[in-house]
Each structure stands twice: as C-alpha cells, then as structure tokens.
Design an enzyme around this catalytic site. Structure first.
Site, PDB file in Angstrom:
ATOM      1  CG  HIS A  21      -1.915  -0.925   0.906  1.00 60.84           C
ATOM      2  ND1 HIS A  21      -2.750  -1.436   0.376  1.00 60.84           N
ATOM      3  CD2 HIS A  21      -1.652  -2.045   1.990  1.00 60.84           C
ATOM      4  CE1 HIS A  21      -3.040  -2.027   0.668  1.00 60.84           C
ATOM      5  NE2 HIS A  21      -2.893  -2.971   1.832  1.00 60.84           N
ATOM      6  NE  ARG A  70      -1.151  14.165   2.854  1.00 65.69           N
ATOM      7  CZ  ARG A  70      -0.779  13.037   2.352  1.00 65.69           C
ATOM      8  NH1 ARG A  70      -0.242  13.195   1.253  1.00 65.69           N
ATOM      9  NH2 ARG A  70      -0.973  11.624   2.134  1.00 65.69           N
TER      10      ARG A  70
END
Lengths: 165, 501, 501, 165
Positions: C234, C291
């Site tokens: 991941h 972000r």
C-alpha cells in the site's frame, strides 16, 4: 589569539566549548554558536537561529580559503607559533621577489634573459591556460636574477617562474 | 539504422549526447586524450577509445585517429558535438567516404555557411536581410557614395583585417573620407593590403538566433528564437527563450527567414541561424552554425523536443515527425554557463581539482555538467564546467528560480563565475529585459562589486576557521592523551549530550 | 502577505517547500530534532530552531514546540509538508488561534475528509460515486439482501476492523451467509464487537487521483490525474501522469467530481481526491488527502504549475490565477521514489551513512532529494531518500528517460531500490501501461530476480577489488622502502608514462 | 591468490602492472585492463574498450562490498595471512552463535531469558528500524547463553544482541 581575514586582524577568544556548542568572542563581540562539520570541509553553523553553510579549504597549515554564501575570504590563523615565525621572517622580507602564475598553465614566451634590467610595467613572461594568455609584468624597475622555466614548459600554480631582485 | 555512435567530443556535451543515445538504445563510444582518462564522458560511455596526447590538435581534432577509433569500435555514426570537428566540412566528407554516418549536415552545407562571403551571397540571393554593406572598395569617392546609401553610422573595416586594426566607426557623413583614409593607411601598415569595405553599424545590437531542424527529405522547421545578448568578450554566458524583446510578428518573419536560410543550403540536421537585431527589431542575417549549440537546452525545454534525438533520427534518414504548426513556446527558459574562472581577475580561467560540489536541484532545474568531486579540470580545454537551465511559467519566475538554483550551487576547489551570474540575475537591466550585447560592459561595476563589507559575515567565516583549527589542535592533544590511557573525552561527551534536555 | 514560513517537516519535502519560498522572496525557517542537526533542511533554511528529541512524537508531531518556534522566529505562516501534522485538524485550528497562517485547508475541511464515514456521506450527498457498500449490519438476512443489491464479488469487513481481521472476500452469493457468520465471530474475538459492513470488491483496482486547487473565494480547479497503482504494501513507489488507462471523457468526468468533492468541504488549498478505478473505468471516490502529495511533482511538470507557490498564494488570500480552461497536460511525467531499503530482504529499511552519490542529470530529469555524502540517514523517520521525476514528450520516451536516469543514479553506503525501479521500467506490464495495484505482486519474480549469473561481470568486480587490495599493499611496501630512502617508484612511473606513445 | 565472490572462489594472479595498465588472470582467463580510481572508492575500468564503473566499499580489512552497474557482490581477499587465520579458526567454528541485526535499530522486545532453552523457529528478539519491526528466530533448538542488550536500547548493525549455544 589573532585571526587575519583579508586585511582585518580579529582578536578571537574561545570562552567555552561543549560538543557542537561554542561560545567565543571576536573583537569583543560575544557569539554563541552551534557548529558541526556536515561534509568533508563543510560546516553548518547556527548562530542566533540563522543557518549558515561555510566551506573551508585548508590551503596550507593555518591558512584557509573560506567560502560563505556571498563571499570568499582568505583567513590566516595567527597563533603563538605563527607569531614567532613571523617575527623571525621579517628581516628577510623584500629581498627578492618571485613571479609566479596563480594557475597552472604553459609558458608561451619568456621576454627576458637572466641579468636583464627591466623597467616598471615591462612584461617578463607570458603564460597561457585554457585558451587565454596572461602577461606578467614587473611593477618597479628590477633586475632579472634567474629564470626557472623554459618556453613550452607546463607549470603549476604558484610555481616560481622568474626571480627578480 | 544507427546502432552505435562515436561521440567525437568531451565535457558536458559528450555526456549529453550519450544520454540521448542511451534513451534510444544506441551504444555510445567515447574517445579520450591523455588528459581525459578520468573524464566523465569516458566513464559514462559504453565503450572508450584512447586517441592520443592532451592537446586537441593531437586528439580531438585528429581526423585519422577518430576515424580509426570509429572503425575499430564498429560505430556506424559519429556525433561531433559542438566545437572541435563539428563544423569541419573535410571531416564530414571523410566520414561519408569511410561509410560512417556524420550526424550533421552535408559537407557542402557546412562549407557554404562556414565562409562569410559565400553565405552572405547565398542569403542575399534567397532574399534574407543581411547587414547592409559593400564589397571591397578602393576609392574614397565610392566609399562616400556607399556610406550615404547605407546611412550612418557605418563601420569602415579592412578587408584583410582582424583584431580591430583598420577599423573606424563613422557617425557623421562628413567624417567618412577621413576615416577611409586613415583606415586604409592603417590597413596598409598592418596587413600590406589597403582595401576596405563598409558595413552598417548596429548601435545596440541584440544577438538573437533561431533553432532549425531539417530532414533529408526537404522538410525544414524552426523551433523559435534564443536571445543570446549577454556576452563577455563575444562569449555567451546567459541565454533565454523567448527573447524579452521579440514580438509575435517579428518572430514569425525571422523564423521564416531562418527556414529559408537553411533551405538555401539544403540543410539536413539541427542548425542555428544567427541574426543581429537592433533596438527597433530590424534584423540581419549574421551567420549559420551548422551544429548543435551550447545553449540548445533552453529550446528543448520550452518546445519539448530532444534535439539530439532529432539529429540522430534525421541522420537515420527518417522524416521529421514534428510539424511547424504543432510547435509552441511553453513558458520561459534561461541557461547560464558555469565556468572555472575568476571574474575578479578579468575572468582568468581557474583550472584545478574540484573539492566539493553541491548541485542545485528541484522543480524546473536542469543541470548539464561533467565535473565531479576529485576531478581535475585539465588545462587543455574550455573552462566551462556545466550549464544550469531553468524553466518557469513566466520570465519573472524563471529569473527567481535561477537565482534560487545559483544560490544553492556550490563548487569549491576552483574559482567560478556563479556569484557573477547571480548578479546578472539581480541586475535591473536584465530583470527588465532591457539589454543588448553591451550589457556586461555597461553594468560591469554592478556585476563585479556586489558586496558591502559585512563584518558579521566575516565573523561567521572566522568562527568556522577557528573551530576547524581548534578541533585539529584538540585531536592532536587527545591523541597524546589517549596514548597515556588518560582520555576521558567519551564520558565527557556523553554527559554533555545528556545535559541538552 | 506571508513573509516568513516555518516548515514543520523534514527530508526532501521540507527542502522542496523552502526552494519555492526562496523563489518568492520568503524567509524559510526549519525546525529540527536531535537526529536532524545535520539534515539538509536545516542547512538549506535561512533560520533553524531545535525542537526536541529524535522521536517524531517529541519533535515534529509536538504542536506546542512547533508553535513556540514559529512565535520565536516571527514566522507568519506554517507549511506542514506531508505526513506529520499535515492532516491534523487540531494543529490547523491551533495555528488559527495563535494568529499564524496554516498553509492548508480549514480545520473543518481536514476533519470532514479525515473521517471515512463523514466524507462518504458528504460525497454521496454531492452526487459523487463512492464504492457501493452498506452501513453497519447486524443481521445475516440483511447482509444477504445488501450483497445481492451490490452484486458479487463483495468484501465483508468488520466495523471495528484492521489488519485484515474479520475480513472475507465473497465471490458467490451462496457463500455470503457463511462469510458473514465467520467474519462476525472473528471480529467478536478480535475486537469485542461483531458488527460488520459490506463493500463492493474492486477486482483489478487502479489507484487514480486528481490534483485540485481551491482558493478562499470559492474558485476550484483540478490539474488532471495521477496514476498511482504501482504500490508495494500500500505504499506508492511509481506514479505517472497522464494515466495510461485514462480517456479524455472519463478524465473530464472525474475531474468535475474531484472539483465537486473539494467544493463539498469548501476546500481552500492544494488537495488530492483519490479514486479507485476498475478495468472498465468505473470509478469510486476513495478519500481526499488534504495536503500536498509526495507525487505532486509529476503534475507540476506536465501542467507547468508550482503547487507550493500556489499553496502559499492561496494562504495569502489571493485569487487563483489559473483558469480550468487554460490548463493542459503537456507530455508525460513519471516519478519514482528512491528508498534506503533492501528489495531482496523483503524491502527491509537500510539506514546508514551515505558514502557516495552520483545524481542523474540532464534533459527532462528533476531530482528532489535531501541526502548528501557523509549524511547518516536516521533511524527515526521514513527511509525515502529522494524522488526522481522525468518528463518527455511521450510515455514511451519518458520510460526510456527514467531508465537512463536510474542507470546513472548511484548511492552507496546504504542499500537502495534503484535496481528494483529499473526492473519496473523494463517490466512488460508497466511498459504496456497494463497494470493495476496488483502489479508488484503479480510481477515480483520478474522484478526481483533480474540477473543471469554473469561470470564476466564478476571478473570485473574481482579486478577492481584485487587492484584496490594490491594498491594498498604496494603503498605499505613503498612506505617501508622510502623510509630506507630506496624508493625509485617515481622514476619508474615517468619512464612508463613516456613509453605509452 | 584466491578471491571469494559470493560463493565462487576465483584464482587470481597479477601478471604485470605498469601504472594504470594491469594484466592479470582470473581462473585462467587473461585480462588486460586500464583501471584508475576516479573518486574516493570508485574505479573506472576499461577492459577491451568497454567502460565500467565500479564502486568499492571496504567493509573490513580484505572484505569488500563491490557494486558493478547491475549487481552487488561480497568479495573476500584470501591471501596467505587470511588462509592461515582461517585454518586456525576452523576448530572454534559452530561453538556459539551470535544473533545480530543487519541494520541499526531499536530493541522492541526480548522474548527470552538467559538460560532458556528455545525451539527451532522461536522468536528470541524483535528489533525495529524505520517504521518496520523484524523478528529474529533461532533455526535449531538452542540454549540462550547471554543477552547483550536490553529492551528500548538502540543498537548498531551487526552488534551482538543475543548469544546462543
């Protein structure tokens, strides 16, 4: 201790040093700095929370070329030993002068012979490096004492080429 | 199909060519002189052949040795880079004879453009504006007539001239006869030939050049201009594209002329058509460089084309895969050249060993160099170490980016012109895009003497040198200590470290 | 106007943010932990403040210390980078309270998007497709009903779950009851809570995300997609834009949804909307990262926008100076992440001292890193050392360029994944653009075991080691010799040198 | 002389060496190479006109990690001295075993006490570094002789953690 930076002579005293934290005074100003060598010859210095990178090249013992961000400085450390040597050397000064090239190159032409008397501004030798020729002149009337190189010769930086008196 | 390319060059351009070869799956072959055994192009190449002593004349300019290395390596093509043999028609012809592809235009194109008089004639025939001027003149009367025709100011130049001898700038018609007379007398003295010619004097000249690409099937395109007016001693040091003085209309006109110039010599390959341009955007053909330019990366960046790959494809006989109307200038690019030289000592070259390099990185920065830590820049070749190329959406941002990149670019061991380049980026004339080839001379005081005396920064330098000295002294003492088995430095260190919290 | 920015981060992203600050004339302030005194962000910044011990929890995650440093330095804004406090709503709120600009979205936007359930609800309300699924389910009957509705395959997941516990993949409807039963029992065992929910299982998922920018005046645009499906555990390792599977139609649709997602939380700043996409280009909202992303540079390169500068401008209250219809994707960009890790030892991190770096340079290469020679990668933080970003006109050329760049990228002293990344670039599935998040697992044998045993290359290694050894022995002997004043090494060297011609 | 490269033992002889030009034989194959150290620890080697860059890291005396373009090799120089030492060491082999971590990290958990008897496959210690935990197991049934570290301690690579017998 004294440190010569270009033409200025600064008085430097270490007040304390604990690992990377140093406190010292320069000409009476007190500095509290955090200084570490981060790379070979490169220091990171944090002073009043300003971050500086300083590159040091030790030209010879106690003589440095120091690059800050904006400028290069020649720095001489004048410790007791140096002072002693300097006082001894004074008498010998100005007796003879050596003409040398600040960079390595090849001697293109020598304009004088040993024993020649030359006038201020006369070119005595021409050295080429990297596609560019530089003429070296005498600043005052002098006599050629000896010629240390021959035309066509490859020379190092600061190698004596011609000695005048 | 080209499968193996010998790069008949050194330095950054050799490495740059090999990079594109690698991307194309082409094997690269380096040649190297005695001085270059450790050079980056030798290290980067797949194969390397020694070709002789350090002076270029005995190695990089020696046609026989290069052809021999090509044969031995089985290279099917030679890329000449720039400089050295890149504009040598005889070498290009020799490659042809030997059955090796020369990655560049035909010997005829090189020859035609290499000769000032031939190229001027060809351009005039093709309807391309050249600097107004005359053939050889031997009479004062004719000179006066011609000067009137061209219009003052004009330059009177000795035909056999060079080095400024026999050259006179004439601002008013009334001075022409006197100038011709004295120029002829000086020329006779200097060259034994008093023929002169007259040329229009361009007062505030810009050096603007156009990149062209032509294939072997008659397709020719241009990739817009490069502004190269920031020069010192006729050496470009900063280039940018687009030019801050260019208009779209003039760009299209000049672009068409650049293509026409290339067409006039059946140009195949990458080439550059140089123009001299005055403040009113009057432009005149100056010369054509029949090779890759040092400053080609700014075009690559703004147009998005790899020029070396295009050169190789063209040499392969492929048809240009770019159409003129597909091209656009995307954003702004500036290149500056990093030299090992001392700007404060009249730009004297500063060869030596590279002690330490910090390369600028990040967004919009391309860095094409070849030096590395521990590498000694040889005395025999050009002192250019690298090229820094930045891109940004606007010219203003590109200047800010170049300043940022130069700020963090450090090379120690040799003197460099990095600070000088930073000053150029801070100089109002440059920032405002108002400059011509007089820029450096005009602004030399600004460019050379930036620093105020700053005792605080001096003190910072002193601290570093002092600590270095003190550390060495301490180490020496510790050594003596530890020999006596009395050192308690480590314990002490631990205690202090602990105390920091 | 923001004049001084404290960067509450470390590593490459801190340096990258400071670079843009420098270009904008903004003073940058670094904060650093005990382990980071020598880190590049401290060296690059204009100012630096020590904030505590090495563990992040005591330094980079310590809100009080960071706010204190900001106050002390007089910084008027804080840039959080990615990771650490970048998606911490409480920290963003604290900045507001303290009168410091937080360079990022509002605390509310962070909070809404940070919570899976809230964001899913908000997106559904805004008409944005989410992965079909259920709320908490406590009955087997309901589960069967819902599974039928969604359509197999589905995942049964424990509400309180994590680490794969209480998770069941169901391919056929008939297995649903059994799966729910065993999942609940496992969940009860593991978490003391047996509620489960059901979600559609996406079989060949692509991870595709859209970059968005929103200002404080309600203008929101997207900057196209990034394909991030090359992952291990991941963790993204290679990203590219445009996505090789994207079509113009789907791009426009997804882009509009990304803008709608941002609008749903009044998003101001740079953000990323992540989608999971199946092989048929069905796409579902996954989450929004409030972000800057690690992989933002590929968007910067293809779109020509400096995202950090945009963040700062937005935080300044300026209106977006880019319109959606002005934007285009120019060429192709790929990023890969360089880690200090050992791919052959299950990607175990490999911290240590960097002995030697050769950075890849040249056309189309951007390198965002922070390590340098002699730098010791600390144990406390992420092992990513740098990001290599390449651009080229086409995807094929970009892959060739990345291979070329990786070829010449050398870091010694620590193990790296550079060779592993090269293998990705050589892997047919990647080269053909036919990959999803299973790529690394599917191709692991290809990626890990590239080398044939090559005795010739072994011999080359042996020669180098042998010569190094022999040289050391010789030096030792020479030392003894020269002490006896008997060395004639120099003369010998000269004679041989002469004989080379 | 012998050089061990991974599992292969190669016989190497220097035939001649003149400055950067060396001729040597490896397992009977003759090589004529031009080799120079271009950077600290980096060699440029030209062999049959192929250009190679090789990076050497001396792990300890006569032990190298060698990186060619495509692969890393562990290389041991086996000279007379090494051979002698190896022959002496043989007797001591397998007497005890040290568990260590290949990289620096922090001890998360020690699962055993001194004197414990552990079974093949048992985890004895867990070390974390850079967000990842690694478990160290014994391969055969053994006894824990001594534990050299404590939980929470930072350890260097190859530092002995646990000694088993």
């Amino acid at each position: 201790m004294e440190i010569k930076i270009n033409d200025r002579i600064a008085h430097v005293e270490m007040i304390s040093r604990e690992e990377d934290r140093v406190i010292l005074s320069i000409d009476g100003r007190k500095y509290e700095a955090d200084i570490v060598m981060v790379e070979n010859g490169v220091y990171s210095l944090i002073l009043d929370n300003k971050s500086h990178n300083i590159e040091l090249i030790e030209l010879e013992n106690k003589k440095y070329l120091v690059n800050t961000y904006s400028k290069s400085y020649n720095i001489d450390i004048i410790d007791a030993e140096t002072k002693y040597l300097m006082s001894r050397r004074k008498d010998d000064a100005l007796e003879e002068t050596v003409i040398s090239s600040p960079m390595p190159g090849k001697v293109v032409k020598i304009m004088v012979n040993e024993g020649d008397e030359v006038k201020a501004g006369d070119t005595v030798i021409v050295v080429s490096a990297m596609k560019m020729e530089s003429e070296y002149k005498v600043k005052t009337d002098r006599t050629i004492k000896s010629i240390k190189v021959r035309e066509g010769q490859t020379v190092n930086s600061h190698q004596p080429l011609i000695v005048i008196e | 199909m080209i499968k193996k390319v010998l790069v008949a060059n050194r330095g950054e351009i050799a490495v740059r060519v090999m990079r594109s070869c690698r991307e194309m799956g082409i094997i690269s072959v380096a040649v190297y002189s005695e001085a270059d055994r450790r050079a980056m192009h030798v290290r980067y190449a797949d194969e390397a052949y020694f070709i002789g002593p350090s002076p270029s004349s005995e190695s990089y300019l020696n046609t026989d040795k290069i052809i021999h290395a090509a044969k031995k390596s089985g290279a099917d093509a030679i890329h000449p880079g720039y400089g050295f043999l890149s504009e040598n028609a005889a070498f290009a012809g020799r490659c042809l004879e030997e059955g090796i592809v020369f990655i560049g235009p035909s010997p005829e194109a090189i020859r035609s453009m290499g000769d000032k008089i031939t190229s001027r004639r060809l351009m005039t025939e093709a309807g391309i504006p050249v600097v107004p001027g005359t053939e050889k003149i031997n009479s004062e009367k004719l000179a006066l007539e011609k000067a009137r025709e061209i219009g003052c100011p004009v330059m009177v130049k000795a035909s056999a001239g060079g080095g400024g001898k026999g050259m006179r700038l004439v601002k008013n018609e009334k001075d022409i006869v006197g100038a011709v007379r004295s120029a002829r007398s000086e020329a006779r003295e200097a060259f034994g030939d008093d023929s002169i010619y007259i040329e229009k004097y361009i007062e505030s000249p810009h050096h603007i050049e156009f990149q062209v690409l032509g294939d072997q099937h008659g397709n020719i395109i241009h990739l817009f201009e490069r502004e190269c007016s920031v020069q010192r001693r006729h050496q470009k040091i900063v280039e940018e594209t687009p030019s801050p003085v260019m208009t779209q209309k003039v760009r299209e006109e000049m672009g068409s002329f650049a293509v026409a110039a290339a067409r006039a010599v059946n140009y195949a390959g990458a080439g550059t058509v140089e123009f001299i341009v005055d403040d009113h955007l009057n432009y005149y053909f100056l010369e054509m460089n029949t090779r890759l330019q040092v400053e080609h990366p700014i075009t690559e960046r703004v147009v998005g084309v790899d020029l070396v790959k295009q050169q190789i494809r063209i040499a392969n006989g492929e048809t240009l895969d770019i159409r003129q109307d597909e091209l656009l200038q995307f954003g702004h690019a500036i290149e500056c050249r990093i030299y090992a030289e001392d700007p404060e000592q009249n730009f004297m070259p500063s060869p030596g060993v590279i002690r330490h390099i910090t390369e600028p990185l990040g967004l919009g920065v391309r860095h094409d160099g070849y030096v590395y830590e521990g590498y000694e820049i040889p005395l025999f070749y050009d002192p250019m170490m690298s090229k820094l190329i930045v891109w940004a959406g606007t010219r203003k941002e590109a200047i800010a980016r170049l300043r940022r990149a130069l700020y963090s670019y450090k090379i120690t061991g040799v003197k460099t012109n990095i600070r000088f380049l930073e000053r150029i980026m801070e100089c109002p004339d440059f920032v405002n895009g108002q400059y011509n080839t007089h820029f450096v001379d005009k602004n030399i005081d600004f460019l050379l003497f930036p620093e105020k005396h700053d005792e605080k920064i001096e003190d910072v330098a002193i601290i570093a040198a002092f600590i270095d000295y003190a550390t060495k002294i301490k180490k020496r003492e510790d050594k003596i200590f530890s020999k006596n088995g009395k050192s308690n430095w480590k314990d002490c260190g631990r205690r202090i470290s602990f105390m920091r919290y």
